[in-house]
Enzyme design. Structure first.
Site, PDB file in Angstrom:
ATOM      1  N   GLY A  46       0.754  -1.255   0.000  1.00 46.43           N
ATOM      2  CA  GLY A  46       0.000   0.000   0.000  1.00 46.43           C
ATOM      3  C   GLY A  46       0.779   1.297   0.000  1.00 46.43           C
ATOM      4  CD  GLU A 100       1.570   0.332   6.618  1.00 52.80           C
ATOM      5  OE1 GLU A 100       1.516   0.486   5.386  1.00 52.80           O
ATOM      6  OE2 GLU A 100       1.411  -0.759   7.167  1.00 52.80           O
ATOM      7  CG  ASP A 101      -1.201   1.595   3.178  1.00 47.38           C
ATOM      8  OD1 ASP A 101      -0.855   1.206   4.315  1.00 47.38           O
ATOM      9  OD2 ASP A 101      -1.866   0.881   2.410  1.00 47.38           O
ATOM     10  CG  ASP A 104      -8.011  -0.249  10.122  1.00 51.39           C
ATOM     11  OD1 ASP A 104      -8.792   0.469  10.734  1.00 51.39           O
ATOM     12  OD2 ASP A 104      -8.392  -1.285   9.546  1.00 51.39           O
ATOM     13  CG  PHE A 153     -12.553  -0.153   2.859  1.00 55.28           C
ATOM     14  CD1 PHE A 153     -11.631  -0.950   3.521  1.00 55.28           C
ATOM     15  CD2 PHE A 153     -12.522  -0.109   1.469  1.00 55.28           C
ATOM     16  CE1 PHE A 153     -10.704  -1.694   2.815  1.00 55.28           C
ATOM     17  CE2 PHE A 153     -11.591  -0.853   0.754  1.00 55.28           C
ATOM     18  CZ  PHE A 153     -10.693  -1.641   1.434  1.00 55.28           C
ATOM     19  CB  VAL A 154      -9.924   5.116   2.331  1.00 56.44           C
ATOM     20  CG1 VAL A 154     -10.804   6.072   3.106  1.00 56.44           C
ATOM     21  CG2 VAL A 154      -8.779   4.626   3.215  1.00 56.44           C
ATOM     22  CG  ASP A 160      -5.738  -3.448  -1.777  1.00 57.49           C
ATOM     23  OD1 ASP A 160      -5.300  -3.034  -0.692  1.00 57.49           O
ATOM     24  OD2 ASP A 160      -6.094  -4.627  -1.962  1.00 57.49           O
ATOM     25  NE  ARG A 166      -2.346  -2.921  -4.162  1.00 52.36           N
ATOM     26  CZ  ARG A 166      -2.402  -3.067  -2.838  1.00 52.36           C
ATOM     27  NH1 ARG A 166      -2.294  -2.015  -2.057  1.00 52.36           N
ATOM     28  NH2 ARG A 166      -2.581  -4.244  -2.301  1.00 52.36           N
TER      29      ARG A 166
HETATM   30  P1  IMP Z   1      -3.960  -2.592  10.637  1.00 49.18           P
HETATM   31  O1  IMP Z   1      -3.057  -3.744  10.924  1.00 49.18           O
HETATM   32  O2  IMP Z   1      -5.392  -2.892  11.022  1.00 49.18           O
HETATM   33  O3  IMP Z   1      -3.501  -1.268  11.231  1.00 49.18           O
HETATM   34  O4  IMP Z   1      -4.049  -2.418   9.089  1.00 49.18           O
HETATM   35  C1  IMP Z   1      -2.980  -2.046   8.332  1.00 49.18           C
HETATM   36  C2  IMP Z   1      -3.106  -2.449   6.903  1.00 49.18           C
HETATM   37  O5  IMP Z   1      -4.449  -2.756   6.517  1.00 49.18           O
HETATM   38  C3  IMP Z   1      -2.702  -1.299   6.037  1.00 49.18           C
HETATM   39  O6  IMP Z   1      -1.340  -1.330   5.750  1.00 49.18           O
HETATM   40  C4  IMP Z   1      -3.541  -1.492   4.792  1.00 49.18           C
HETATM   41  O7  IMP Z   1      -2.867  -2.327   3.894  1.00 49.18           O
HETATM   42  C5  IMP Z   1      -4.775  -2.187   5.265  1.00 49.18           C
HETATM   43  N1  IMP Z   1      -5.900  -1.253   5.465  1.00 49.18           N
HETATM   44  C6  IMP Z   1      -6.373  -0.756   6.621  1.00 49.18           C
HETATM   45  N2  IMP Z   1      -7.419   0.057   6.422  1.00 49.18           N
HETATM   46  C7  IMP Z   1      -7.622   0.091   5.083  1.00 49.18           C
HETATM   47  C8  IMP Z   1      -8.567   0.788   4.231  1.00 49.18           C
HETATM   48  O8  IMP Z   1      -9.455   1.553   4.656  1.00 49.18           O
HETATM   49  N3  IMP Z   1      -8.413   0.559   2.903  1.00 49.18           N
HETATM   50  C9  IMP Z   1      -7.477  -0.260   2.370  1.00 49.18           C
HETATM   51  N4  IMP Z   1      -6.587  -0.925   3.120  1.00 49.18           N
HETATM   52  C10 IMP Z   1      -6.650  -0.745   4.472  1.00 49.18           C
END
Ligand code: IMP
Length: 177
Positions: A46, A100-101, A104, A153-154, A160, A166
């Protein structure tokens, strides 16, 4: 509006706002890291667009490397983080900046910090384009954040939906029904 596979998305953050914010973050990071020779770790997939744009604003010497992690399935985060492509460089004693993108739940970042600390870096900073503070369940502090967003969700600008979207140059959010 953008339709990606079976879902409709509407624009949330346009290109100009993204560029302006990246410029600001780049200036901030440049002040802190100018004599530190850091290693910048892009988290695939991402972060590739954000990384590419922010790198061009950094005014110091640095190395760039990538890690590939996976935790998301379709539209929700899972606790299990998988390392698909590992660390190639020796980060012992180095200043590390993770790019990081999105953060979450923070599961991925928490796992990554624990993993990287075992290699004894001098310090680790987190730069993320997007952050969903209401979704965070881990104790993580973000050093450089582009935009705080709601728990929606984005896609786009590297992010993606099931592997698609992407390539969109701006950030879109799932359209409410
Ligand atoms: P986390 O482990 O829940 O913090 O999620 C991290 C990863 O989940 C990010 O690096 C993204 O690849 C993916 N992610 C989290 N939220 C979104 C979203 O809204 N859209 C797309 N990918 C997401």
């Amino acid at each position: 509006m953008e339709t990606i596979k079976d879902k409709d998305f509407v624009r949330l953050i346009d290109k100009q706002k993204i560029n302006e914010r990246i410029q600001e973050l780049g200036e901030q990071i440049s002040k802190t890291y100018k004599d530190k020779d850091p290693i910048i770790l892009g988290i695939l997939n991402g972060s590739f667009m954000f990384l590419s744009d922010i790198l061009k604003t950094l005014q110091f010497s640095c190395q760039v490397s990538f890690l590939k992690l996976q935790s998301y399935q379709k539209m929700s985060s899972t606790e299990k983080v998988r390392q698909v492509l590992g660390l190639q460089e020796d980060i012992k004693g180095r200043h590390v900046i993770i790019v990081e993108d999105i953060v979450d739940t923070g599961n991925t970042m928490d796992w990554l910090l624990t993993h990287l600390k075992k290699h004894k870096p001098a310090d680790i900073a987190i730069a993320t384009l997007l952050f969903k503070p209401k979704a965070l369940i881990k104790d993580i502090s973000i050093d450089y954040c582009g935009f705080e967003i709601k728990n929606d969700f984005v896609v786009g600008y590297g992010l993606d939906y099931n592997g698609y979207g992407r390539n969109l140059p701006e950030i879109y959010v799932l359209k409410s029904e």
